[in-house]
Structure formats: C-alpha cells, structure tokens
Write a protein that holds these residues in place. Structure first.
Motif, PDB file in Angstrom:
ATOM      1  N   THR A  89       0.840  -1.088   0.156  1.00 37.72           N
ATOM      2  CA  THR A  89       0.071  -0.104  -0.127  1.00 37.72           C
ATOM      3  C   THR A  89       0.812   1.179   0.090  1.00 37.72           C
ATOM      4  N   ILE A 106      -6.140  -1.377  -7.445  1.00 34.20           N
ATOM      5  CA  ILE A 106      -6.836  -0.553  -6.212  1.00 34.20           C
ATOM      6  C   ILE A 106      -7.400  -1.722  -5.233  1.00 34.20           C
ATOM      7  N   GLY A 108      -8.481  -2.642  -0.950  1.00 33.83           N
ATOM      8  CA  GLY A 108      -9.637  -1.883   0.247  1.00 33.83           C
ATOM      9  C   GLY A 108     -10.456  -2.930   0.352  1.00 33.83           C
ATOM     10  N   GLY A 110     -14.347  -4.766   0.322  1.00 31.36           N
ATOM     11  CA  GLY A 110     -15.435  -4.951  -0.613  1.00 31.36           C
ATOM     12  C   GLY A 110     -16.375  -5.636   0.162  1.00 31.36           C
ATOM     13  N   ARG A 176     -11.083  -6.747  -0.621  1.00 34.85           N
ATOM     14  CA  ARG A 176     -11.749  -6.862  -2.018  1.00 34.85           C
ATOM     15  C   ARG A 176     -10.647  -7.856  -2.927  1.00 34.85           C
ATOM     16  N   ASP A 196     -18.732  -0.959  -5.318  1.00 39.42           N
ATOM     17  CA  ASP A 196     -18.344  -0.054  -4.554  1.00 39.42           C
ATOM     18  C   ASP A 196     -17.435  -0.671  -3.511  1.00 39.42           C
ATOM     19  N   ARG A 197     -16.405  -0.053  -2.971  1.00 33.73           N
ATOM     20  CA  ARG A 197     -15.675  -0.145  -1.778  1.00 33.73           C
ATOM     21  C   ARG A 197     -15.741   0.353  -0.630  1.00 33.73           C
ATOM     22  N   THR A 199     -13.608   0.865   1.763  1.00 30.68           N
ATOM     23  CA  THR A 199     -12.067   1.750   1.878  1.00 30.68           C
ATOM     24  C   THR A 199     -11.649   1.619   0.507  1.00 30.68           C
ATOM     25  N   SER A 200     -10.399   2.330   0.072  1.00 35.48           N
ATOM     26  CA  SER A 200      -9.574   2.334  -0.901  1.00 35.48           C
ATOM     27  C   SER A 200      -8.108   2.506  -0.601  1.00 35.48           C
ATOM     28  N   GLU A 201      -7.375   1.791  -1.219  1.00 36.01           N
ATOM     29  CA  GLU A 201      -5.961   1.654  -1.056  1.00 36.01           C
ATOM     30  C   GLU A 201      -5.266   1.388  -2.441  1.00 36.01           C
ATOM     31  N   ASP A 202      -4.341   2.113  -2.547  1.00 37.38           N
ATOM     32  CA  ASP A 202      -3.446   1.989  -3.773  1.00 37.38           C
ATOM     33  C   ASP A 202      -2.250   1.299  -3.516  1.00 37.38           C
ATOM     34  N   GLN A 244     -10.850  -3.197 -12.788  1.00 41.45           N
ATOM     35  CA  GLN A 244     -10.740  -2.309 -11.635  1.00 41.45           C
ATOM     36  C   GLN A 244     -11.538  -1.331 -11.680  1.00 41.45           C
TER      37      GLN A 244
END
Length: 245
Positions: A89, A106, A108, A110, A176, A196-197, A199-202, A244
C-alpha cells in the motif's frame, strides 16, 4: 545502472544483447499476488505476472528473491534488490523511505452478496443487514461501525462466503482482492462483488529513493500494458473478468 546485472559477458557484443537483470523482491506468501508453486518451485501470482510483463516491455530479465514483507524496504535501501512488488500500500510514511510507481492495483474492503440480491447495491444499503466477517479482520472492524448491522463472525472467510451463498447472511465484508480471487478460483457463480468499496488503497511498485530512471521505465511500461490490454489479461487470470473500478 538502474538494475543489477547478471554474470559478466564475454564480449562487448554479448553485453549489448544480454538483457539487464531486474532484481525483484517479494514475500511469496500472499496469494493471489505472490506464491511459490510447491511442485515446480516457480514463483507465481498477479504481482509476478505484472513485474515480468513490465520487464519484458523494458528489455529486462527478472530475478525474484523471496523475502519477508518487513524486509523489502530495507533491502531496497541497501540496494540488495531493485524493486519490491508485494501488494504494498502506498502511504505517506513509506514514501519517506522509498519511491512508488503509479498505482497498479486498487485494493480496500469490498462487499460480496448473492448474485440475485438486488437490495444491496451500495455501502449505505448494508445498514441494518446481517453481515459475515472473518474473526479479527479489518472487515469485522468496519462492519461493526455500520449502523444497525448484525455482525456474524467466522473463523475462516470461506465459511462466510458459503453462508452468504446459502442465505445465512446478507453480505460479506472482506478485503476486495481476496473476494475477487475466491470467487474466481472457486467458480462461485452464486455470488457477486459490489462495485463499491468501503475503503480504498492503492498498491504501488517500490524502488530505492531517487531511482527516477527505473521508476520512469516502470511507469511507462505500466501505461503500455494498460493501453495494449495485457494488464486486463493478467487481471482476468487471477481475479476474473471484472475490471478495476
């Protein structure tokens, strides 16, 4: 040079044709991103395919070393490896120690529901529902913050997936990538992942601080892979046909 080199060539002509060796570090215990085939001992996974495709675009050979996750950044700083790819991350704290590529995944939290469930479409629709989570997970933590949710805790996430398929819970809240991988590899046609997520992390590919030449090549190759469709093929191989978001 931006990457380590293999054995010394015998002549200038050989040096001109031999690809440079990209020394890649990963912890091969994070399927579907990285794992070691117990029969062939080869490294496999989404991250493995991505870094090999990047290397092919830029004319590198690849040498993978299996290291503990917490040893990857120190190995970059010591120049023992050239890149680290391990569903890492991108965070401000890590940016102090290494440089990151453009995000290549991406992640996070899910949500998984039955394929015929049309009442849960967004995160807001989880309010007041019965939610399945694995014990001690970030999914459990997030689910307990949802107003009115009845949270059911399972020892293993596959138990929660089976329960949502059987109608015992309305939805499963979980990482996810794990959701996508489980559904894809187990051919679970009775469930689906919401777009939809929660939360989101790259995720990014890490290089040593200041190695802008290699970072540019990685980013250029990533763009090529996304433009020519190769990224989508690799994604579908490990996570199914969904794109994605």
């Amino acid at each position: 040079m931006t990457a380590g080199c293999g054995s010394a060539p015998d002549s200038a002509d050989t040096q001109a044709t031999e690809p440079q060796v990209l020394r890649v570090g990963m912890d091969a215990s994070y399927p579907p991103f990285g794992l070691q085939n117990q029969e062939t001992k080869d490294y496999e996974g989404f991250d493995v395919d991505i870094i090999r495709a990047i290397a092919a675009e830029e004319g590198f050979a690849v040498e993978i070393s299996n290291r503990s996750f917490d040893g990857l950044i120190p190995a970059l700083q010591a120049r023992e490896i050239d890149v680290a790819i391990n569903d890492i991350t991108i965070t401000d704290d890590r940016r102090q120690s290494v440089d990151f590529s453009q995000p290549y995944y991406i992640a996070g939290l899910g949500v998984v529901v039955r394929a015929d469930n049309d009442t849960i479409r967004t995160a807001e629709d989880l309010q007041g529902k019965t939610l399945g989570v694995s014990i001690g997970s970030t999914g459990e933590e997030a689910a307990r913050k949802i107003p009115g949710a009845d949270v059911r805790v399972f020892n293993a996430i596959n138990e929660a997936f089976l329960e949502v398929q059987n109608g015992g819970v309305d939805a499963v809240v979980n990482d996810r990538p794990v959701n996508d991988y489980y559904i894809h590899t187990n051919q679970q046609t009775g469930v689906k992942v919401l777009p939809d997520r929660l939360t989101s992390e790259d995720y990014g590919i890490a290089v040593a601080k200041g190695n802008t030449e290699l970072l540019t090549k990685i980013n250029d190759a990533l763009k090529k892979l996304k433009d020519n469709g190769e990224y989508d093929k690799i994604f579908a191989k490990w996570f199914g046909e969904q794109k994605q978001q």
